[in-house]
Scaffold this active site. Structure first.
Site, mmCIF file in Angstrom:
data_model
loop_
_atom_site.group_PDB
_atom_site.id
_atom_site.type_symbol
_atom_site.label_atom_id
_atom_site.label_comp_id
_atom_site.label_asym_id
_atom_site.label_seq_id
_atom_site.Cartn_x
_atom_site.Cartn_y
_atom_site.Cartn_z
ATOM 1 C CG ASP A 3 -1.561 1.207 1.459
ATOM 2 O OD1 ASP A 3 -2.393 1.664 0.548
ATOM 3 O OD2 ASP A 3 -1.186 1.814 2.484
ATOM 4 C CG ASP A 51 -1.014 2.485 6.918
ATOM 5 O OD1 ASP A 51 -1.736 2.311 5.875
ATOM 6 O OD2 ASP A 51 -1.342 3.637 7.626
#
Length: 744
Positions: free
Chosen positions: A434, A631
């Site tokens: 990501d 995250d």
């Protein structure tokens, strides 16, 4: 209900014991994911019914391995108990050695030195020598060696023989035959009248020595946990009615104010109220450089305040703190059961019964085909097979490497939460990241201010920052931080326009700061910024504009800052032969620029929050083992979907709960460290298993006398005991090499 428990399991003395304890737990209804760890004498499992925990303890008790909750034990008391066990084994070994030495000298001295044989025969006589040996051996077996009979005989009677059973049978046979020779020599042929008291003594001494050294080594396997526990200070300075008082750490409550002076460890997770200092977080995150902390910043319990004094408000204490959660995760990782362990357990479970069969067959073969006198040969072969075939090395091979490998990884800032991840990450061929908060800091920063023609850059920035001072928008904070070195004029009549921008009066003039579309609606001509605007937006950077009295003032470029180690992390993974990909919701131009800048070869853009699983599948090639690194809450599905989910420890709890691996400090380099730790630990386990199984495959035939027909070599029981001890020590010493593991 579904609760996970960690318990202490007693009476495990070899890998077969751990395998039987494992089998007992696996057979309890309502118990899931049971994992017995021989190295630290523990077990972990999840209960799905209220009755299951009670049934688990009952099953272990029935199997001969009583359990107790680890939550009920004091860590210091546990360490003291382990040290006492080591001390008891040391004393037993020394006493056994003192009793065995005269026996060994009397018997083996007579065999090796004819002069000594004649001296004994002509002085006290051979029979008196044997009587003296029998007394010393009996004292040894009833004293230091009693433990083998107390545990081994009941296990044998239960039909579940263990290593203690093998030692009890071997030493008992050697002593029993020798006592029979001493009591009724006339019932045996003259050639068979020999005693083996020294074999029984040497076996006990060497096995006790091996267990003493093994116990010493096992106390060091939990060194990582002990170091983490040691990060927690014993006392804390608490604000009590305006006075700083030193109190025990356990008395600190949430929302209490505490002070941390230079050089002290921070007592609890909290927020800095006042003061400024650098904090060393290396023991928790693996990051070597101290991090600056000031009012409003968060601090973590266990980290070290290096210079200034900080006054903080406690946000979490005790078992809720980050340090406590890290310790719990490391304990869970160290107690994990790898998929490969199931095979080892199945083999170990049947190993001791198989050894008994091999020993019986060896005795029978020597009884039929062996040379005269057959009885001594049968005894030596049977005892040697029983003693040399120790499953201890098999039982230690996997859990010891896991404990030390995962502990060392934790010191480097990586937490493995599952055994599958530890075993599988070494095979990862694709790592997808990501972007925001994973490869970037997740906090926008002001990259540049482009003033309008004839406008002073600093003056424009000061006025814009004054307007933004009342806004809570992340870009406003970035602009304020970028203007931190300037004196800001006063701003009045501030007014926010949600989704557009903000306006205020500064130094008698009205300023508007916001999006391009809003300012053009207000009639501001921003064409002079078009080339720079296009360049910034192509890089995925955000642009804002400011106008003063309807005239262009400046363009501001704000972007999420790339983490300093991001490029190194990508290069390290590619050096390990891993394909690296990027998955982001940003535009294709922005994502391609970002990926190219970091050296990422594969990128997927315009991904909606719920589309990351499909984006990951889009990148997968046949045979790929995938890891996803994220995250945020929106990363949780992809973290769970990937073969290995890796969460950034600075992210959300939801992401960490869905992940198999957690990077404590949020450093992308942790992905490479995790892959390296997985590879090194699994390589170490394979080495240990190869040695443990290879040792038995090679030496059991030797102990059974396979070399005697060709070379006249017959392994003595004493040498068998020494070889068995060295096997376990080899496995332990090899596992301890993982303590020297460094980041790749």
């Amino acid at each position: 209900m579904s609760d996970t428990f960690s318990i202490r399991v007693s009476n495990m003395s070899c890998g077969a014991c751990a395998a039987r304890a494992q089998k007992a737990l696996d057979g309890v209804a309502g118990i899931d994911g049971a994992a017995v760890n021989f190295a630290d004498e523990s077990a972990q499992f999840t209960v799905t019914s209220a009755k299951a925990l009670k049934d688990a303890f009952a099953a272990l008790e029935q199997a001969g391995y009583p359990g107790s909750l680890r939550e009920d034990e004091d860590a210091a008391a546990r360490r003291e108990a382990k040290e006492n066990d080591v001390g008891a084994l040391k004393r037993a070994t020394l006493l056994a050695a003192a009793l065995a030495l005269p026996v060994f000298i009397l018997e083996m001295g007579s065999h090796l030195f004819p002069a000594m044989h004649h001296a004994i025969h002509n002085s006290i006589g051979t029979e008196t020598s044997w009587q003296l040996q029998s007394v010393l051996t009996a004292v040894l077996l009833l004293g230091p060696g009693r433990r083998f009979f107390l545990r081994g005989v009941p296990a044998l009677l239960r039909g579940a023989p263990d290593m203690n059973s093998l030692v009890a049978l071997g030493t008992g046979a050697a002593f029993g035959f020798s006592a029979f020779v001493l009591a009724a020599p006339e019932l045996l042929p003259a050639a068979a009248r020999a005693v083996y008291f020294e074999s029984a003594c040497v076996i006990v001494v060497l096995i006790l020595l091996g267990r003493w050294l093994e116990a010493r080594a096992k106390t060091r396997t939990g060194a990582a946990i002990e170091r983490l526990i040691g990060l927690r200070p014993d006392t804390v300075h608490v604000d009590i009615d305006g006075t700083w008082e030193e109190r025990p750490i356990d008395s600190l409550l949430t929302d209490q104010t505490f002070m941390v002076r230079a050089g002290e460890r921070i007592a609890a997770d909290g927020v800095v109220i006042s003061g400024q200092s650098d904090v060393d977080q290396s023991m928790l995150t693996g990051e070597p450089m101290p991090v600056g902390k000031a009012a409003g910043d968060t601090v973590t319990g266990g980290t070290v305040n290096t210079d200034g004094t900080l006054v903080c408000r406690a946000t979490t204490t005790g078992s809720d703190s980050k340090l406590a959660q890290i310790i719990k995760m490391v304990e869970t990782a160290q107690g994990t059961r790898l998929p490969i362990q199931a095979l080892v357990d199945r083999i170990t479970l049947w190993f001791v019964p198989a050894v008994l069969i091999v020993a019986a067959l060896a005795i029978a073969v020597w009884g039929v085909f062996g040379p005269e006198p057959k009885l001594p040969f049968m005894l030596v072969v049977g005892v040697s097979v029983l003693i040399i075939a120790c499953p201890c090395a098999m039982g230690l091979a996997t859990p010891t490497s896991i404990m030390i490998g995962t502990g060392r990884a934790a010191e480097l800032g990586v937490l493995f939460r599952t055994g599958g991840a530890l075993q599988q990450l070494q095979n990862a061929t694709l790592v997808a990241f990501d972007k925001t908060g994973t490869l970037t800091t997740g906090r926008p920063v002001l990259l540049d201010v482009v003033p309008s023609a004839g406008v002073d850059k600093d003056a424009a920035l000061a006025q814009i920052a004054a307007v933004e001072s009342s806004s809570q928008h992340p870009a406003a904070h970035a602009i304020g931080a970028g203007a931190g070195h300037l004196d800001l004029p006063a701003a009045t009549d501030s007014q926010a326009y949600p989704g557009r921008g903000v306006s205020a009066v500064v130094e008698g003039a009205t300023l508007h700061v916001g999006k391009y579309s809003w300012l053009t609606e207000l009639g501001v001509d921003l064409s002079e910024f078009t080339p720079r605007q296009a360049e910034a937006e192509a890089r995925g950077q955000s642009v804002f504009f400011a106008a003063r009295e309807g005239k262009p003032l400046a363009m501001l470029i704000v972007a999420d800052e790339v983490k300093p180690t991001a490029r190194d992390a990508i290069e390290a993974l590619k050096a390990q032969g891993i394909r690296v990909a990027l998955i982001s919701g940003d535009s294709k131009a922005a994502v391609d620029y970002f990926a190219g800048d970091l050296g990422i070869d594969h990128a997927v853009s315009d991904v909606l929050p719920d589309g990351k699983i499909a984006a990951l599948d889009q990148l997968v090639q046949d045979g790929d083992v995938t890891a996803f690194v994220g995250d945020g809450i929106n990363d949780a599905p992809a973290l769970a979907h990937a073969d290995i989910g890796i969460a950034v420890g600075t992210g959300t709890d939801v992401a960490m709960d869905a992940a198999d691996v957690v990077l404590m400090g949020g450093n992308p380099m942790g992905v490479s460290i995790a892959a390296h730790a997985s590879a090194q630990t699994m390589r170490n386990i394979r080495q240990n298993l190869a040695w443990a199984f290879g040792y038995n495959i090679a030496l059991i035939p030797v102990a059974a006398g396979a070399l005697y027909p060709l070379f006249g070599i017959l392994l003595s029981p004493g040498l068998a005991a020494g070889a068995m001890g060295l096997s376990s020590l080899f496995v332990l010493s090899n596992a301890f090499r993982l303590r020297r593991m460094t980041a790749p």
